[in-house]
Design an enzyme around this catalytic site. Sequence first.
Site, mmCIF file in Angstrom:
data_model
loop_
_atom_site.group_PDB
_atom_site.id
_atom_site.type_symbol
_atom_site.label_atom_id
_atom_site.label_comp_id
_atom_site.label_asym_id
_atom_site.label_seq_id
_atom_site.Cartn_x
_atom_site.Cartn_y
_atom_site.Cartn_z
ATOM 1 N N ASN A 209 0.843 -1.187 0.000
ATOM 2 C CA ASN A 209 0.000 0.000 0.000
ATOM 3 C C ASN A 209 0.883 1.243 0.000
ATOM 4 O OD1 ASN A 209 0.408 0.957 2.860
ATOM 5 N ND2 ASN A 209 -0.383 -1.104 3.257
ATOM 6 N N ASP A 279 -4.645 -5.942 5.032
ATOM 7 C CA ASP A 279 -5.714 -6.760 5.601
ATOM 8 C C ASP A 279 -5.671 -8.201 5.093
ATOM 9 O OD1 ASP A 279 -6.871 -4.836 7.240
ATOM 10 O OD2 ASP A 279 -8.014 -3.961 5.580
ATOM 11 N N LYS A 289 8.593 -17.477 -9.889
ATOM 12 C CA LYS A 289 7.881 -16.331 -10.452
ATOM 13 C C LYS A 289 6.688 -16.827 -11.291
ATOM 14 C CE LYS A 289 8.641 -12.421 -13.454
ATOM 15 N NZ LYS A 289 9.366 -12.037 -14.638
ATOM 16 N N PRO A 306 -4.364 -11.433 10.756
ATOM 17 C CA PRO A 306 -4.872 -11.131 12.101
ATOM 18 C C PRO A 306 -4.734 -9.639 12.387
ATOM 19 C CG PRO A 306 -2.731 -12.203 12.232
ATOM 20 C CD PRO A 306 -3.137 -12.229 10.784
ATOM 21 N N ASP A 307 -5.667 -9.092 13.131
ATOM 22 C CA ASP A 307 -5.626 -7.666 13.467
ATOM 23 C C ASP A 307 -4.742 -7.469 14.704
ATOM 24 O OD1 ASP A 307 -7.595 -5.055 12.833
ATOM 25 O OD2 ASP A 307 -6.565 -5.056 14.765
ATOM 26 N N ILE A 308 -3.699 -6.662 14.541
ATOM 27 C CA ILE A 308 -2.719 -6.491 15.629
ATOM 28 C C ILE A 308 -3.375 -5.805 16.827
ATOM 29 C CG2 ILE A 308 -0.508 -5.440 16.264
ATOM 30 C CD1 ILE A 308 0.227 -5.576 13.232
ATOM 31 N N LYS A 342 -12.416 -2.341 17.974
ATOM 32 C CA LYS A 342 -11.080 -2.869 18.265
ATOM 33 C C LYS A 342 -10.701 -2.698 19.733
ATOM 34 C CE LYS A 342 -9.284 -2.241 13.575
ATOM 35 N NZ LYS A 342 -8.078 -2.369 12.743
HETATM 36 N N1 CTP Z 1 -4.459 -2.604 12.100
HETATM 37 C C1 CTP Z 1 -3.917 -3.626 12.835
HETATM 38 N N2 CTP Z 1 -3.830 -4.878 12.303
HETATM 39 C C2 CTP Z 1 -4.325 -5.138 11.072
HETATM 40 C C3 CTP Z 1 -4.923 -4.102 10.326
HETATM 41 C C4 CTP Z 1 -4.976 -2.843 10.875
HETATM 42 O O1 CTP Z 1 -3.474 -3.407 13.954
HETATM 43 N N3 CTP Z 1 -4.235 -6.364 10.593
HETATM 44 C C5 CTP Z 1 -4.506 -1.272 12.693
HETATM 45 C C6 CTP Z 1 -3.672 -0.223 11.972
HETATM 46 O O2 CTP Z 1 -2.340 -0.167 12.454
HETATM 47 C C7 CTP Z 1 -4.433 1.052 12.290
HETATM 48 C C8 CTP Z 1 -5.853 0.589 12.289
HETATM 49 O O3 CTP Z 1 -5.838 -0.794 12.601
HETATM 50 O O4 CTP Z 1 -4.122 1.562 13.566
HETATM 51 C C9 CTP Z 1 -6.442 0.816 10.931
HETATM 52 O O5 CTP Z 1 -7.551 0.109 10.793
HETATM 53 P P1 CTP Z 1 -8.083 -0.328 9.342
HETATM 54 O O6 CTP Z 1 -7.057 -1.105 8.635
HETATM 55 O O7 CTP Z 1 -8.648 0.871 8.683
HETATM 56 O O8 CTP Z 1 -9.215 -1.183 9.898
HETATM 57 P P2 CTP Z 1 -10.068 -2.250 9.218
HETATM 58 O O9 CTP Z 1 -10.474 -3.183 10.274
HETATM 59 O O10 CTP Z 1 -9.323 -2.784 8.068
HETATM 60 O O11 CTP Z 1 -11.298 -1.436 8.778
HETATM 61 P P3 CTP Z 1 -11.839 -1.094 7.332
HETATM 62 O O12 CTP Z 1 -11.384 -2.168 6.449
HETATM 63 O O13 CTP Z 1 -13.264 -0.987 7.560
HETATM 64 O O14 CTP Z 1 -11.246 0.255 6.968
#
Ligand code: CTP
Length: 401
Positions: A209, A279, A289, A306-308, A342
């Site tokens: 990104n 994500d 490749k 996984p969401d940190i 979160k």
């Molecule tokens: N973040 C995280 N772990 C992930 C993805 C995001 O900790 N796997 C944290 C980022 O560091 C930031 C926040 O979540 O602080 C950003 O959230 P975002 O990526 O926008 O949240 P999403 O749950 O992906 O929401 P959406 O897709 O609806 O924008």
Amino acid sequence: MSLAQRRILLGVSGGIAAYKSCELVRRLRDLDAQVRVVMTERATHFVSPTTFQALSGQSVRVSLWDEQAEAAMGHIELARWAERILIAPASADLLARLAHGLADDLLTTLCLASAAPLYLAPAMNQQMWAHPAVQANIETLRQRGAHLLGPAAGEQACGDIGSGRMLEPHELREALVASFGGGSLAGLSVLVSAGPTYEDIDPVRFIGNRSSGRMGFAIAQAAAQEGARVTLVAGPVSLATPVGIAQRIDVRSAAQMHAAVLDAATQADIYIGAAAVGDYRPQEIATHKLKKHDGAGLSLQLSENPDILASLSAKTVHPFLVGFAAETHDVASYAQDKLRRKGLDMIAANQVGGGLGFEAADNALTLYWGDGALELPRASKPELAQQLIAQVAARYRSGRS
Ligand code: CTP
């Protein structure tokens, strides 16, 4: 560490260590101090006033009889302006003149005319430093309340080895920071994630990104300036480690960032998730490749990362959690929803696009916590980072008090 808006008068007297004071000015300005340099006439034989002028961003004064400079800011005004006077290097001659209360040039006059605490960083040949005349002057100045910084022992410019070396710029800077008391995050450990993540598809391609990492790096620096011990977990960015960071851990993928942050978070009081974590990741990383098959198209199977932040908030004991929300529309409602979903203590929301946010030098944020909100209007990322850190420190302290 921060010296934001602190007014430091740096006196430079005649000695070869004056070259180190150039670096000192830079280091003080790194911490946002306002620095005005006053040189003795002899100091100008070692370093040009132009050098200090360029580094401090202010005109440099040497003489008491400079009519133009006096008209801009008179010497009494300058003496009142200073919150600290640091003389580095302080030569044997300067120490003698100060000890006797002479006012025979601008610098010594300022020292008499100012109520600011006086810090002296002597620098001279070891034989001179050991001389009873110098030691008697030092004793007089000490008794009068001057603070002595150094000298250090070691190899000297003249080839001698002994006591008389000026302290290093970072040591002098730390002494000044300490003289103002600790920053708003003194004694706390802050963990910051920054930059993008790259999810490999094959050995040459990835999903990434547009995050530059600049906001996160500025936040890490601002936290360090406020006295925190900072660990910075950085995704793939080409940014130098900011001054004062205790530890930098470089990662590439979201999974690596997740592991690094969860590990470091056990030691952290505050976690600021400024990274733009991917994500999704390809379910499989091709070992070779991928080849193009004309007209056949390509589908990638993606798994969710996984969401940190959510992993941290699910733990019974976790740091104070600050998240980011970069949104293209409906910023407030998405951000507040993310704050709750979160389990965060605070969220910093920004609208991306229109010259703000990703890849841009400026940013603007709205902070949300509990039932509070605060807008931080458009500013450079370093300025915004300082304001954010001030709010994080305030919310953290009020939550734990
Ligand atoms: N973040 C995280 N772990 C992930 C993805 C995001 O900790 N796997 C944290 C980022 O560091 C930031 C926040 O979540 O602080 C950003 O959230 P975002 O990526 O926008 O949240 P999403 O749950 O992906 O929401 P959406 O897709 O609806 O924008």
